[in-house]
Design an enzyme around this catalytic site. Structure first.
Site, short mmCIF file in Angstrom:
data_model
loop_
_atom_site.label_atom_id
_atom_site.label_comp_id
_atom_site.label_asym_id
_atom_site.label_seq_id
_atom_site.Cartn_x
_atom_site.Cartn_y
_atom_site.Cartn_z
CB CYS A 1 -0.54 -0.41 0.95
SG CYS A 1 -2.35 1.38 1.53
CG HIS A 28 -3.17 -3.50 4.00
ND1 HIS A 28 -1.77 -2.61 4.48
CD2 HIS A 28 -3.69 -2.49 3.54
CE1 HIS A 28 -1.92 -1.86 4.44
NE2 HIS A 28 -3.45 -1.84 4.16
CD GLU A 56 0.25 -5.55 5.91
OE1 GLU A 56 -0.31 -4.38 5.85
OE2 GLU A 56 -0.19 -6.14 5.09
#
Length: 189
Positions: A79, A168, A170
């Site tokens: 991002c 994302h 993660e």
């Protein structure tokens, strides 16, 4: 292997948790002295790219990070990290890390309320993709491989040892994207 995670702002803790789940050592880069530690790769997290860029400059980290990537240090930007690595951001002229031959459209999906979640393919494998005020890649250079598209927009790409995602990974439990990055790191060793 030991992965540096830029910890100036954003989702750096989540990246470190993902690496820990995979059995990969990592450390946080908060100042120039942290950058001097031995590292095999770098993760630039999501967050606010303008804040991260200001801090990179203020802490005298921008040039050392750019130089390390230019000579082959594997890097993964999510991002805001994607925005920082892009050679060009539509409508903006100032330099960032600017090592990846991509043109990015920032906040392309709107404000925070425009955040969404999909399951789509990354490098041929379906994975969960959370998008939060996400950019997308508008254009890629000749040496850039597109790894994922959602709704006809490029949301993941690789150029050499540089990997970027507009989403994302993660924030999920799926290790596919981080495992892909670790393969780039292993190849660079």
């Amino acid at each position: 292997m030991n992965i540096a995670v830029l910890a100036l702002q954003g989702a750096f803790a989540e990246h470190r948790q993902m690496l820990q789940r995979m059995g990969v050592d990592s450390f946080e880069v908060r100042q120039a002295s942290d950058w001097c530690r031995p590292k095999d790769g770098l993760i630039i997290p999501g967050g606010e790219s303008t804040v991260q860029l200001k801090l990179l400059r203020d802490l005298n980290l921008l040039e050392p990070v750019r130089e390390a990537i230019a000579v082959g240090l594997p890097v993964f930007g999510t991002c805001a990290g994607l925005i920082l690595l892009a050679k060009q951001v539509e409508g903006e002229a100032h330099m960032r890390i600017s090592t990846m031959d991509i043109v990015v459209r920032r906040n392309a999906y709107g404000r925070q309320s425009g955040s969404f979640f999909v399951k789509d393919c990354f490098a041929g494998k379906p994975i969960p993709m959370p998008f939060i005020r996400a950019p997308y890649i508008y254009k890629v250079g000749d040496g850039v491989e597109v790894l994922a598209e959602v709704g006809g927009k490029i949301v993941a790409a690789r150029e050499g040892s540089q990997l970027v995602t507009a989403f994302h990974p993660e924030l999920t439990t799926d290790v596919t994207v981080h495992s892909y990055f670790m393969q780039l790191v292993k190849r660079a060793l």
